[in-house]
Scaffold this motif. Structure first.
Motif, PDB file in Angstrom:
ATOM      1  N   LEU A  60       0.875  -1.179   0.000  1.00  0.00           N
ATOM      2  CA  LEU A  60       0.000   0.000   0.000  1.00  0.00           C
ATOM      3  C   LEU A  60       0.908   1.224   0.000  1.00  0.00           C
ATOM      4  N   ASP A  61       0.639   2.162  -0.888  1.00  0.00           N
ATOM      5  CA  ASP A  61       1.449   3.375  -0.993  1.00  0.00           C
ATOM      6  C   ASP A  61       0.483   4.552  -1.149  1.00  0.00           C
ATOM      7  N   VAL A  62       0.144   5.149  -0.030  1.00  0.00           N
ATOM      8  CA  VAL A  62      -0.870   6.199  -0.036  1.00  0.00           C
ATOM      9  C   VAL A  62      -0.328   7.435   0.673  1.00  0.00           C
ATOM     10  N   THR A  63      -0.444   8.567   0.020  1.00  0.00           N
ATOM     11  CA  THR A  63      -0.074   9.839   0.633  1.00  0.00           C
ATOM     12  C   THR A  63      -1.363  10.566   0.994  1.00  0.00           C
ATOM     13  N   VAL A  64      -1.433  11.032   2.221  1.00  0.00           N
ATOM     14  CA  VAL A  64      -2.617  11.777   2.646  1.00  0.00           C
ATOM     15  C   VAL A  64      -2.222  13.220   2.888  1.00  0.00           C
ATOM     16  N   ALA A  65      -2.948  14.129   2.266  1.00  0.00           N
ATOM     17  CA  ALA A  65      -2.710  15.558   2.454  1.00  0.00           C
ATOM     18  C   ALA A  65      -3.906  16.139   3.198  1.00  0.00           C
ATOM     19  N   ASN A  66      -3.624  16.941   4.202  1.00  0.00           N
ATOM     20  CA  ASN A  66      -4.718  17.514   4.991  1.00  0.00           C
ATOM     21  C   ASN A  66      -5.075  18.910   4.492  1.00  0.00           C
ATOM     22  N   LEU A  67      -6.185  19.015   3.787  1.00  0.00           N
ATOM     23  CA  LEU A  67      -6.656  20.323   3.308  1.00  0.00           C
ATOM     24  C   LEU A  67      -7.745  20.895   4.218  1.00  0.00           C
ATOM     25  N   LEU A  68      -7.965  20.248   5.354  1.00  0.00           N
ATOM     26  CA  LEU A  68      -8.954  20.754   6.313  1.00  0.00           C
ATOM     27  C   LEU A  68      -8.292  21.843   7.148  1.00  0.00           C
ATOM     28  N   ASP A  69      -9.088  22.574   7.921  1.00  0.00           N
ATOM     29  CA  ASP A  69      -8.414  23.552   8.777  1.00  0.00           C
ATOM     30  C   ASP A  69      -8.318  23.071  10.221  1.00  0.00           C
ATOM     31  N   GLU A  70      -8.242  21.764  10.389  1.00  0.00           N
ATOM     32  CA  GLU A  70      -7.983  21.198  11.704  1.00  0.00           C
ATOM     33  C   GLU A  70      -7.197  19.906  11.532  1.00  0.00           C
ATOM     34  N   ALA A  89      -1.326  17.872  10.745  1.00  0.00           N
ATOM     35  CA  ALA A  89      -1.770  19.265  10.892  1.00  0.00           C
ATOM     36  C   ALA A  89      -2.313  19.791   9.563  1.00  0.00           C
ATOM     37  N   PRO A  90      -3.108  20.859   9.616  1.00  0.00           N
ATOM     38  CA  PRO A  90      -3.604  21.457   8.373  1.00  0.00           C
ATOM     39  C   PRO A  90      -2.428  21.795   7.456  1.00  0.00           C
ATOM     40  N   GLY A  91      -2.567  21.442   6.195  1.00  0.00           N
ATOM     41  CA  GLY A  91      -1.512  21.730   5.225  1.00  0.00           C
ATOM     42  C   GLY A  91      -0.423  20.664   5.155  1.00  0.00           C
ATOM     43  N   ALA A  92      -0.410  19.740   6.128  1.00  0.00           N
ATOM     44  CA  ALA A  92       0.659  18.728   6.158  1.00  0.00           C
ATOM     45  C   ALA A  92       0.282  17.499   5.334  1.00  0.00           C
ATOM     46  N   GLN A  93       1.296  16.665   5.063  1.00  0.00           N
ATOM     47  CA  GLN A  93       1.113  15.420   4.314  1.00  0.00           C
ATOM     48  C   GLN A  93       1.714  14.264   5.091  1.00  0.00           C
ATOM     49  N   ARG A  94       1.168  13.077   4.900  1.00  0.00           N
ATOM     50  CA  ARG A  94       1.824  11.881   5.456  1.00  0.00           C
ATOM     51  C   ARG A  94       1.845  10.798   4.404  1.00  0.00           C
ATOM     52  N   HIS A  95       2.968  10.104   4.362  1.00  0.00           N
ATOM     53  CA  HIS A  95       3.115   9.012   3.400  1.00  0.00           C
ATOM     54  C   HIS A  95       3.007   7.683   4.149  1.00  0.00           C
TER      55      HIS A  95
END
Ligand code: C2O
Ligand code: CU
Ligand code: CU
Length: 580
Positions: free
Chosen positions: A152-162, A186-192
């Motif tokens: 599994l290779d999924v990047t999640v980007a948080n475009l929410l403001d929380e 955090a808002p604006g952050a990404q996780r792989h």
């Protein structure tokens, strides 16, 4: 679910009018829905004329004035009736949009964001979701489709403001890939996320898991399904003649509290959030047109707090089904059942034979009434009315319609090819029996509420006691966890991260549980599977066996918590560590 529909379903004659009134202004959903439906008919290989037959007879009857059991072939133009108000086809995994079926064969990026979807008749609904693109198509809360052994290779980007996260519910992962609130995004952050899927074939899921906001974010939509397949699983599917997406379908069940403007509402700090609308695969009051044949349904309870007692009913009579799998995949053998409890976060794999009812019949998937055993409110009258937050919601334990199936008549050719009796093999999988746990160390965990109304696991409350591990388990050891629920409590679906477990005993169970016992030590059919969430009733003692072997090293921290999301957010959760 609004109570009108539950009532109407017992009076078929009233259904069409009620539904027609509700959907009178919606058109946005229908063209898509028709496309889906036609595509499915094509997949099923039905001739065009047969398509007309699968228009829901109970709806057509109202409008065509046909006699009661009318199910004769209609002209092809009749199929258009299916797109009329009141015939909301169940969304099935498709190519785009909500529940898009997406293979995990290549890297995928998902953005946690909000967006508007035409979920209900009328105004669009703001839905918090995981959005992405796959093969040029826009996807939302996709059904991720993997084979055991895939990476599994999924990047999640948080475009929410929380803060948010994406947690892989039920998967064997290390702490970094677990996506619990220990690692907020955090808002604006990404996780792989990157790991090898080594779970058994089964239906898993993923969802947001931020501390204190999980209830809010799931109620607003941040959840999706993850299907894992393997050879054992494929062999069974082939033997039963089931094609994924046709007669092997996921049913993601969630109740939402929806206001007059079609907005999903939630109140932070509330208790047990139940809703006035039930969605299956994001479809309200859904209908699935089925052939008189065997179907495999993968049920997932994605409600915040609502415990379901599911049964299939035909004209008020129970239509028995076979339970073939649980959270962590196939059982060793099938169990015939009339109804089954499905707690929040749990999954069940069932076979339903629609050839056992007359063609043209309607089968309702209903949550039957049960004793909710909410025994925690000893102060009774002093508590605020729990229903005041949930106008129109069916109370916990009251009967609630989830969806309906319309069993099509078939022309002679298709009837012949689909009414063949299917023999379910005596052995479904190589799942071993629950282990003999004599000599295993036992860890006790007691579920309770104090006088202030705070939930605890032993003496830990996540808010009060913080995030440090409550205890440590040595990697590679095997332990029995003995979970006891106070009598002054309520049913708690207890979920373990990072490991599947086996249930080895239930004692002091309430009648509803004792009466479903099929094996030694108080176990019911669902307990005989591999699970990641176990329902513990008031007064009950449930023992689970966990093997803490894993291919990681160092300290890996995981969560144990109640999957009633309001309990979780109120701190009915602890951290534990697995170490070398
Ligand atoms: Cu499904 Cu800790 O969660
Ligand atoms: Cu989980
Ligand atoms: Cu709970």
């Amino acid at each position: 679910m609004h109570p009108g529909w539950a009532r109407a379903s017992r009076q078929p004659d009233a259904v069409a009018h009620l539904l027609a009134a509700e959907h009178s202004t919606d058109s946005a959903l229908l063209p898509d829905a028709m496309t889906d439906r036609n595509r499915r008919l094509l997949l099923l290989g039905l001739p065009a004329a047969a398509a007309a037959i699968v228009a829901p007879w109970w709806w057509r009857r109202q409008h065509a004035g046909a006699p009661h059991a009318h199910r004769a072939a209609q002209p092809a133009t009749e199929a258009a009736t299916a797109s009329s108000p009141g015939a909301q086809p169940l969304r099935i995994p498709g190519r785009d949009g909500l529940l898009a079926d997406v293979p995990l064969s290549k890297p995928l990026t998902l953005r946690a964001q909000t967006g508007e979807f035409p979920v209900f008749a009328g105004a669009r609904t703001r839905v918090w979701h995981y959005a992405g693109e796959h093969d040029g198509r826009t996807i939302a809360n996709p059904l991720l489709h993997a084979a055991r052994g895939d990476t599994l290779d999924v990047t999640v980007a948080n475009l929410l403001d929380e803060d948010t996260t994406l947690h892989w519910h039920g998967l064997h992962v290390d702490e970094a890939n677990d996506g619990s609130g220990l690692h907020p995004l955090a808002p604006g952050a990404q996780r792989h996320y990157r790991f090898r899927i080594d779970n058994r074939a089964g239906l898993y899921w993923y969802h947001a898991h931020p501390h204190g906001r999980t209830g809010f974010q799931l109620q607003h939509g941040l959840a999706g399904l993850l299907l894992v397949e393997d050879d054992e699983e494929r062999a069974l599917r082939e033997r039963l003649g089931l094609e994924w997406g046709e007669r092997d379908l996921p049913l993601l069940i969630a109740d939402k509290q929806v206001d007059a403007h079609n907005a999903i509402v939630y109140r932070d700090g509330a208790d047990d959030w139940i809703g006035n609308r039930v969605l299956v695969n994001w479809t309200p009051e859904p209908t699935l047109e089925v052939l008189p044949a065997l179907y495999r349904l993968r049920l997932a309870n994605v409600c915040n707090a609502r415990l379901l007692r599911l049964a299939f009913l035909h004209e008020g009579e129970v239509l028995p089904f076979r339970l073939i799998g649980t959270d962590g995949g196939l059982l060793a053998q099938a169990w015939q059942m009339e109804d089954v409890f499905l707690a929040p976060a749990q999954r069940l794999d069932v076979l339903v034979d629609f050839a056992r009812v007359p063609a043209g019949a309607r089968v309702v998937l209903r949550s039957l009434d049960y004793v909710p055993m909410e025994n925690e409110d000893e102060s009774g009258a002093l508590l605020p009315d729990p229903m005041s937050d949930h106008p129109g919601a069916v109370p916990m334990g009251a009967p609630l319609d989830v969806m309906q199936f319309c069993v099509a008549g078939c022309n002679r050719d298709t009837a012949a090819s689909f009414s063949m009796p299917v023999r379910v093999p005596a052995t479904l999988s190589r799942l071993p029996p629950p282990p003999d746990t004599a000599g295993w160390p036992v860890r006790s965990l007691r579920l309770r509420m104090d006088e202030e109304g705070t939930w605890f696991i032993n003496d830990w409350n996540f808010h009060r006691d913080g995030h440090a591990p409550a205890f440590t388990v040595k990697r590679g050891t095997r332990e029995v966890w003995e979970i006891r629920n106070n009598m002054t409590s309520m049913p708690h679906p207890i979920h373990l991260h990072g490991f599947q477990f086996r249930t080895v005993s239930r004692s002091i169970s309430p009648h509803d549980v004792r009466s479903r016992q099929v094996a030694a030590n108080g176990l019911g059919p669902q307990d005989l599977g591999s699970n990641d969430t176990v329902l513990v009733w008031p007064g009950e003692i449930v023992r689970i066996a966990i093997d803490f072997s894993q291919p990681y090293h160092g300290t890996q921290r995981y969560m144990l918590h109640c999957h009633n999301l309001e309990h979780e957010d109120m701190g009915m959760m602890l951290t534990f560590a697995v170490t070398d």
